[in-house]
Design a protein around this motif. Structure first.
Motif, PDB file in Angstrom:
ATOM      1  N   GLU A 251      -0.651   2.996  -0.357  1.00 24.02           N
ATOM      2  CA  GLU A 251      -1.480   2.306  -1.367  1.00 24.02           C
ATOM      3  C   GLU A 251      -0.665   1.459  -2.342  1.00 24.02           C
ATOM      4  OE1 GLU A 251      -3.349   6.530  -1.737  1.00 24.02           O
ATOM      5  OE2 GLU A 251      -1.569   5.747  -0.696  1.00 24.02           O
ATOM      6  N   ILE A 252       0.633   1.695  -2.441  1.00 21.78           N
ATOM      7  CA  ILE A 252       1.412   0.972  -3.445  1.00 21.78           C
ATOM      8  C   ILE A 252       2.372  -0.028  -2.818  1.00 21.78           C
ATOM      9  CG2 ILE A 252       1.162   2.772  -5.182  1.00 21.78           C
ATOM     10  CD1 ILE A 252       3.904   3.774  -4.534  1.00 21.78           C
ATOM     11  N   SER A 253       2.018  -0.526  -1.649  1.00 24.12           N
ATOM     12  CA  SER A 253       2.800  -1.574  -0.989  1.00 24.12           C
ATOM     13  C   SER A 253       1.888  -2.741  -0.639  1.00 24.12           C
ATOM     14  CB  SER A 253       3.470  -1.048   0.282  1.00 24.12           C
ATOM     15  OG  SER A 253       4.452  -0.082  -0.022  1.00 24.12           O
ATOM     16  N   GLY A 254       2.469  -3.935  -0.556  1.00 27.04           N
ATOM     17  CA  GLY A 254       1.734  -5.105  -0.112  1.00 27.04           C
ATOM     18  C   GLY A 254       1.249  -5.994  -1.244  1.00 27.04           C
ATOM     19  N   ILE A 255       0.834  -7.194  -0.865  1.00 26.94           N
ATOM     20  CA  ILE A 255       0.370  -8.219  -1.810  1.00 26.94           C
ATOM     21  C   ILE A 255      -1.003  -8.682  -1.362  1.00 26.94           C
ATOM     22  CG2 ILE A 255       0.871 -10.465  -2.841  1.00 26.94           C
ATOM     23  CD1 ILE A 255       3.825  -9.996  -2.094  1.00 26.94           C
ATOM     24  N   SER A 256      -1.936  -8.721  -2.276  1.00 26.73           N
ATOM     25  CA  SER A 256      -3.293  -9.126  -1.918  1.00 26.73           C
ATOM     26  C   SER A 256      -3.949  -9.862  -3.072  1.00 26.73           C
ATOM     27  CB  SER A 256      -4.134  -7.890  -1.537  1.00 26.73           C
ATOM     28  OG  SER A 256      -4.235  -7.002  -2.640  1.00 26.73           O
ATOM     29  N   MET A 257      -5.047 -10.535  -2.749  1.00 27.60           N
ATOM     30  CA  MET A 257      -5.858 -11.201  -3.755  1.00 27.60           C
ATOM     31  C   MET A 257      -7.096 -10.346  -3.978  1.00 27.60           C
ATOM     32  SD  MET A 257      -7.081 -15.156  -3.716  1.00 27.60           S
ATOM     33  CE  MET A 257      -7.614 -15.962  -5.223  1.00 27.60           C
ATOM     34  N   GLN A 258      -7.281  -9.878  -5.205  1.00 26.00           N
ATOM     35  CA  GLN A 258      -8.409  -9.025  -5.540  1.00 26.00           C
ATOM     36  C   GLN A 258      -9.152  -9.643  -6.715  1.00 26.00           C
ATOM     37  OE1 GLN A 258      -7.234  -4.899  -6.040  1.00 26.00           O
ATOM     38  NE2 GLN A 258      -5.866  -4.959  -4.267  1.00 26.00           N
ATOM     39  N   GLY A 259     -10.319 -10.214  -6.405  1.00 24.53           N
ATOM     40  CA  GLY A 259     -11.076 -10.890  -7.451  1.00 24.53           C
ATOM     41  C   GLY A 259     -10.333 -12.101  -7.968  1.00 24.53           C
ATOM     42  N   ASP A 260     -10.064 -12.135  -9.265  1.00 18.11           N
ATOM     43  CA  ASP A 260      -9.405 -13.281  -9.867  1.00 18.11           C
ATOM     44  C   ASP A 260      -7.949 -12.997 -10.202  1.00 18.11           C
ATOM     45  OD1 ASP A 260      -9.798 -11.482 -11.868  1.00 18.11           O
ATOM     46  OD2 ASP A 260     -10.727 -12.875 -13.280  1.00 18.11           O
ATOM     47  N   GLU A 261      -7.306 -12.085  -9.443  1.00 19.54           N
ATOM     48  CA  GLU A 261      -5.908 -11.791  -9.704  1.00 19.54           C
ATOM     49  C   GLU A 261      -5.161 -11.462  -8.413  1.00 19.54           C
ATOM     50  OE1 GLU A 261      -6.164  -8.588 -12.471  1.00 19.54           O
ATOM     51  OE2 GLU A 261      -6.634  -7.094 -10.942  1.00 19.54           O
ATOM     52  N   ILE A 262      -3.858 -11.648  -8.470  1.00 18.20           N
ATOM     53  CA  ILE A 262      -2.976 -11.251  -7.387  1.00 18.20           C
ATOM     54  C   ILE A 262      -2.442  -9.860  -7.710  1.00 18.20           C
ATOM     55  CG2 ILE A 262      -0.794 -11.739  -6.199  1.00 18.20           C
ATOM     56  CD1 ILE A 262      -2.966 -13.689  -5.506  1.00 18.20           C
ATOM     57  N   VAL A 263      -2.491  -8.961  -6.730  1.00 18.68           N
ATOM     58  CA  VAL A 263      -2.026  -7.590  -6.930  1.00 18.68           C
ATOM     59  C   VAL A 263      -0.815  -7.351  -6.032  1.00 18.68           C
ATOM     60  CG1 VAL A 263      -2.622  -5.153  -6.793  1.00 18.68           C
ATOM     61  CG2 VAL A 263      -4.348  -6.811  -7.510  1.00 18.68           C
ATOM     62  N   ILE A 264       0.277  -6.908  -6.650  1.00 16.68           N
ATOM     63  CA  ILE A 264       1.514  -6.623  -5.921  1.00 16.68           C
ATOM     64  C   ILE A 264       1.795  -5.135  -6.040  1.00 16.68           C
ATOM     65  CG2 ILE A 264       3.936  -7.219  -5.614  1.00 16.68           C
ATOM     66  CD1 ILE A 264       3.433  -9.680  -7.393  1.00 16.68           C
ATOM     67  N   GLY A 265       1.839  -4.432  -4.920  1.00 17.18           N
ATOM     68  CA  GLY A 265       2.178  -3.020  -4.949  1.00 17.18           C
ATOM     69  C   GLY A 265       3.613  -2.817  -5.403  1.00 17.18           C
ATOM     70  N   ALA A 266       3.847  -1.804  -6.209  1.00 17.89           N
ATOM     71  CA  ALA A 266       5.175  -1.583  -6.774  1.00 17.89           C
ATOM     72  C   ALA A 266       6.228  -1.338  -5.699  1.00 17.89           C
ATOM     73  CB  ALA A 266       5.145  -0.408  -7.745  1.00 17.89           C
ATOM     74  N   MET A 267       5.823  -0.787  -4.536  1.00 18.34           N
ATOM     75  CA  MET A 267       6.787  -0.508  -3.473  1.00 18.34           C
ATOM     76  C   MET A 267       7.020  -1.688  -2.537  1.00 18.34           C
ATOM     77  SD  MET A 267       8.581   2.219  -3.241  1.00 18.34           S
ATOM     78  CE  MET A 267       8.995   2.001  -1.520  1.00 18.34           C
ATOM     79  N   THR A 268       6.474  -2.849  -2.877  1.00 19.32           N
ATOM     80  CA  THR A 268       6.682  -4.039  -2.050  1.00 19.32           C
ATOM     81  C   THR A 268       8.129  -4.496  -2.163  1.00 19.32           C
ATOM     82  OG1 THR A 268       4.406  -4.708  -2.519  1.00 19.32           O
ATOM     83  CG2 THR A 268       5.860  -6.358  -1.545  1.00 19.32           C
ATOM     84  N   ARG A 269       8.786  -4.642  -1.017  1.00 18.81           N
ATOM     85  CA  ARG A 269      10.189  -5.061  -1.012  1.00 18.81           C
ATOM     86  C   ARG A 269      10.320  -6.485  -1.552  1.00 18.81           C
ATOM     87  NH1 ARG A 269      12.430  -0.054  -0.150  1.00 18.81           N
ATOM     88  NH2 ARG A 269      11.272   0.976   1.522  1.00 18.81           N
TER      89      ARG A 269
END
Length: 316
Positions: free
Chosen positions: A66-84
């Motif tokens: 759940e805390i990896s990856g980059i996605s667009m959610q609504g009106d914001e970009i969400v970056i998981g903290a474990m994303t390299r």
């Protein structure tokens, strides 16, 4: 020699939760000193240098999807903290945020970015990504003893400066409002075209964004000073409608230069503001002296980099 924080020659217990719920359960279960590990690149350096002792418990975050990856959610970009950092540097969504993209490419070397995470860079409190996140008004979502909480990155840094952070809080994700994205007409992502259509691109303001890092050598070096700038100019009257400026670097805590932002907005936007920007930023930026550079050098360097960046923005 790596020194354990307890006992002679003792080794820490290692925990590997698979979900956020399991992570929360482990937090409530274990007693004694603990450390949450993402890529571990900075922590390993600190342990080897004996500048930080090994805790009784190491809690790895690597197995929590759940805390990896980059996605667009609504009106914001969400970056998981474990994303390299490697993934952050190549993900097309982050091309909309060039300041953050440039900051990530300036961190360490490619081999380190393959392992290091954006969460670890932020959690250090002095990571080179922080000035960029300040400029983009990012928010941090943290797992605390009270559950999930949200803090603006500026407030989180201020709490760190005042020793008000809870070391047991775990960074879960970074949220960046898409309103601060830099328009990229060459992008072919359908979701991004939807956003462009809604914002009516032909009527958008002119945008300038840049990130600068000064180190002791050209590459793979710790920073002495980092600066980030994002501004928008109205095509109607040529004045600034939005300005965000941040500076940090080294072991100093990054800050927004709000007085300098106000000064810049008070005048008409053009290259003649570059010298004044350098002077204002030098006066406002608070830094420190160490074995590598004086505070005055850091302050003047921050001002000069911002002034030069603004001049280059008007004379590409």
């Amino acid at each position: 020699m790596i020194l354990p924080g307890y006992g002679s020659g003792a080794q820490p217990s290692v925990w590997q939760p698979d979900t956020l719920q399991e992570l929360q359960n482990i937090r409530e279960q274990i007693e004694g000193t603990r450390c949450y590990v993402a890529g571990g690149t900075l922590l390993r350096t600190q342990w080897e240098a004996s500048s930080k002792v090994l805790p009784e418990h190491l809690v790895s975050l690597a197995c929590i999807p759940e805390i990896s990856g980059i996605s667009m959610q609504g009106d914001e970009i969400v970056i998981g903290a474990m994303t390299r950092l490697r993934e952050c540097a190549t993900d097309p969504l982050l091309s909309w945020f060039p300041i953050l993209h440039q900051a990530i490419l300036a961190i360490a070397a490619p081999s380190v970015r393959n392992l290091a995470t954006i969460g670890g860079n932020i959690a250090s409190g002095i990571g080179d990504s922080l000035p960029a996140l300040l400029v983009y008004d990012a928010e941090l979502h943290l797992l605390t003893c009270r559950g999930m909480e949200t803090q603006h990155v500026a407030l989180w840094l201020e709490n760190g400066r005042d020793n008000k952070l809870n070391a047991d809080d775990v960074l879960i994700s970074i949220h960046i409002p898409f309103r601060n994205a830099t328009v990229n007409l060459s992008c072919s992502d359908p979701e991004q075209y939807v956003y462009e259509t809604e914002q009516s691109i032909p009527e958008r303001n002119h945008q300038f964004s840049f990130y600068r890092k000064l180190g002791r050598r050209e590459a793979f070096t710790a920073s002495l000073v980092t600066v980030a700038f994002h501004g928008e100019i109205s095509p109607e009257d040529g004045r600034w409608t939005q300005v965000a400026i941040a500076a940090g670097g080294g072991s100093g805590i990054a800050v927004r230069l709000t007085e300098t932002e106000h000064w810049l907005r008070s005048g008409k936007a053009d290259a003649s503001q570059a010298a004044g920007l350098a002077t204002q930023a030098t006066a406002e930026f608070v830094s420190y002296t160490d074995a590598f550079a004086t505070e005055l050098y850091r302050r003047q360097s921050a001002g000069n980099m911002l002034g030069a960046g603004l001049w280059q923005a008007f004379h590409p």
